[in-house]
Design a protein around this motif. Sequence first.
Motif, PDB file in Angstrom:
ATOM      1  N   ASP A 147      26.032  35.780  19.674  1.00 11.35           N
ATOM      2  CA  ASP A 147      24.905  35.483  20.552  1.00 11.35           C
ATOM      3  C   ASP A 147      23.692  36.286  20.096  1.00 11.35           C
ATOM      4  O   ASP A 147      23.761  37.510  19.979  1.00 11.35           O
ATOM      5  CB  ASP A 147      25.261  35.848  21.998  1.00 11.35           C
ATOM      6  N   PRO A 148      22.578  35.638  19.819  1.00 10.73           N
ATOM      7  CA  PRO A 148      21.400  36.347  19.294  1.00 10.73           C
ATOM      8  C   PRO A 148      20.831  37.402  20.232  1.00 10.73           C
ATOM      9  O   PRO A 148      20.121  38.309  19.784  1.00 10.73           O
ATOM     10  CB  PRO A 148      20.385  35.223  19.069  1.00 10.73           C
ATOM     11  N   ASN A 149      21.125  37.312  21.536  1.00  6.53           N
ATOM     12  CA  ASN A 149      20.601  38.288  22.480  1.00  6.53           C
ATOM     13  C   ASN A 149      21.515  39.501  22.657  1.00  6.53           C
ATOM     14  O   ASN A 149      21.084  40.552  23.130  1.00  6.53           O
ATOM     15  CB  ASN A 149      20.373  37.644  23.854  1.00  6.53           C
ATOM     16  N   ALA A 150      22.782  39.363  22.284  1.00  4.30           N
ATOM     17  CA  ALA A 150      23.757  40.419  22.550  1.00  4.30           C
ATOM     18  C   ALA A 150      23.414  41.757  21.889  1.00  4.30           C
ATOM     19  O   ALA A 150      23.625  42.812  22.500  1.00  4.30           O
ATOM     20  CB  ALA A 150      25.152  39.954  22.132  1.00  4.30           C
ATOM     21  N   PRO A 151      22.893  41.780  20.646  1.00  2.00           N
ATOM     22  CA  PRO A 151      22.584  43.082  20.040  1.00  2.00           C
ATOM     23  C   PRO A 151      21.605  43.926  20.839  1.00  2.00           C
ATOM     24  O   PRO A 151      21.616  45.159  20.718  1.00  2.00           O
ATOM     25  CB  PRO A 151      21.995  42.694  18.671  1.00  2.00           C
ATOM     26  N   GLN A 152      20.766  43.296  21.645  1.00  2.00           N
ATOM     27  CA  GLN A 152      19.840  44.071  22.475  1.00  2.00           C
ATOM     28  C   GLN A 152      20.592  44.917  23.499  1.00  2.00           C
ATOM     29  O   GLN A 152      20.089  45.934  23.973  1.00  2.00           O
ATOM     30  CB  GLN A 152      18.860  43.138  23.202  1.00  2.00           C
ATOM     31  N   TYR A 153      21.814  44.488  23.835  1.00  5.49           N
ATOM     32  CA  TYR A 153      22.601  45.177  24.853  1.00  5.49           C
ATOM     33  C   TYR A 153      23.470  46.303  24.287  1.00  5.49           C
ATOM     34  O   TYR A 153      23.723  47.281  24.971  1.00  5.49           O
ATOM     35  CB  TYR A 153      23.497  44.174  25.587  1.00  5.49           C
ATOM     36  N   TYR A 154      23.941  46.143  23.054  1.00  6.24           N
ATOM     37  CA  TYR A 154      24.865  47.171  22.550  1.00  6.24           C
ATOM     38  C   TYR A 154      24.711  47.463  21.059  1.00  6.24           C
ATOM     39  O   TYR A 154      25.531  48.172  20.477  1.00  6.24           O
ATOM     40  CB  TYR A 154      26.316  46.794  22.847  1.00  6.24           C
ATOM     41  N   GLY A 155      23.659  46.971  20.440  1.00  9.95           N
ATOM     42  CA  GLY A 155      23.488  47.179  19.005  1.00  9.95           C
ATOM     43  C   GLY A 155      23.364  48.628  18.593  1.00  9.95           C
ATOM     44  O   GLY A 155      23.654  48.986  17.445  1.00  9.95           O
ATOM     45  N   ASP A 156      22.949  49.499  19.526  1.00 12.99           N
ATOM     46  CA  ASP A 156      22.803  50.919  19.204  1.00 12.99           C
ATOM     47  C   ASP A 156      24.141  51.624  19.042  1.00 12.99           C
ATOM     48  O   ASP A 156      24.199  52.784  18.624  1.00 12.99           O
ATOM     49  CB  ASP A 156      21.971  51.620  20.286  1.00 12.99           C
ATOM     50  N   ILE A 213      14.602  38.366  23.133  1.00 15.04           N
ATOM     51  CA  ILE A 213      14.304  39.066  24.380  1.00 15.04           C
ATOM     52  C   ILE A 213      14.023  40.531  24.065  1.00 15.04           C
ATOM     53  O   ILE A 213      14.504  41.074  23.073  1.00 15.04           O
ATOM     54  CB  ILE A 213      15.447  38.962  25.413  1.00 15.04           C
ATOM     55  N   ASN A 214      13.235  41.167  24.940  1.00 15.57           N
ATOM     56  CA  ASN A 214      12.984  42.596  24.799  1.00 15.57           C
ATOM     57  C   ASN A 214      13.912  43.373  25.728  1.00 15.57           C
ATOM     58  O   ASN A 214      14.806  42.803  26.365  1.00 15.57           O
ATOM     59  CB  ASN A 214      11.508  42.916  25.064  1.00 15.57           C
ATOM     60  N   GLY A 215      13.702  44.678  25.808  1.00 17.84           N
ATOM     61  CA  GLY A 215      14.577  45.514  26.619  1.00 17.84           C
ATOM     62  C   GLY A 215      14.571  45.177  28.086  1.00 17.84           C
ATOM     63  O   GLY A 215      15.548  45.440  28.803  1.00 17.84           O
ATOM     64  N   GLN A 216      13.474  44.583  28.548  1.00 19.55           N
ATOM     65  CA  GLN A 216      13.387  44.190  29.962  1.00 19.55           C
ATOM     66  C   GLN A 216      13.985  42.807  30.221  1.00 19.55           C
ATOM     67  O   GLN A 216      13.978  42.330  31.352  1.00 19.55           O
ATOM     68  CB  GLN A 216      11.933  44.205  30.416  1.00 19.55           C
ATOM     69  N   GLY A 217      14.506  42.179  29.165  1.00 18.35           N
ATOM     70  CA  GLY A 217      15.097  40.854  29.319  1.00 18.35           C
ATOM     71  C   GLY A 217      14.085  39.734  29.307  1.00 18.35           C
ATOM     72  O   GLY A 217      14.423  38.581  29.577  1.00 18.35           O
TER      73      GLY A 217
END
Length: 358
Positions: A147-156, A213-217
């Motif tokens: 999912d292209p948005n998933a790395p924003q949630y846990y990529g770190d 998406i950015n950090g704020q979704g």
Amino acid sequence: MSVAQTENLNIATVDHMPSPEEIKARVPLSDRAAATVLAGRKALADILEGRDKRLFVVVGPCSIHDPVAGLDYARRLKALADEVSDTMLLVMRVYFEKPRTSTGWKGFINDPFMDDSFRIDVGMEKARRFLLDVCEIGLPTGTEALDPNAPQYYGDLVTWTAIGARTSESQTHREMASGLSTPVGFKNATDGDLEVAINAIISAAHPHSFLGINGQGQSAILRTRGNRHGHVVLRGGGGRPNYDTVSVSLAEQALAKAKLPVNIVVDCSHANSWKKPELQPLVMKDVIHQIREGNRSVVGLMIESNLEAGNQAIPADLSQLKYGCSVTDACVGWDTTVDMIRSAHGVLRDALARRERA
């Protein structure tokens, strides 16, 4: 005159999803986890750029479905990683998203309760928590970006990323890979085509701009710098394996022709082992033999491994699930995993001392 409805005709409901910042606030990155991620990424970069002669091995369950068993596996793997650290960097395979050929369980993020409730909001938080726990053990993690948005949630919390055989040709995933903070392995296509992966490496190395998406979704235009640590993963396909000496040589030639670093990872599972887990040790043994005989291009391996060998169907009564056994692709068991890693370690101690990278 009323305006006819022209959108959302097949959407049943739209539920709230917490933003990446909300999930990260609930499960914040710790100093210890950050140190594990940064050290793992640096080691991978050194391997890919030829400064480190070791191999990296992405090893672990086909998919995570039970965090308790997953952490049990991680603790065992950390001890093994320390034992063989002079020849191999072990990266735990932590896959939460499962691309399906037609239907089936889509993974821990999509359906964490394995009951078709599809609590993605819960699954995302649980997935981040699991990655944090593994990193705090001191073990770097590898996962597949679907999912292209998933790395924003846990990529770190991720050290290495795979782009799967079904998505290496996808422009969306090539763009996403160009902005990921990890080295990225692109698998050859399911029909065995290597050109797809090579084109993906070239594409991901360049800057891209795309919708995300950015950090704020919120919807945002993401502009990337390009990822210079793309590499190919040979996983077989088209009815045949591609880990043999001839296939590896052809991959080397194709990479050189494309003016790319000649870095190759071999997936011991999937079509390379005909999806028979008992063949994975033979694949690994063959590849390690190639290195002993002078191969300079293979930098990594992938193994599908779990506490228990084989796999199982998801029962209606989840209390009947067998502990530590895959619910997706069949895996080798823990004892076999230890034998594979230790056997390779014994050979590599001498072979890597003589190895000069191309």
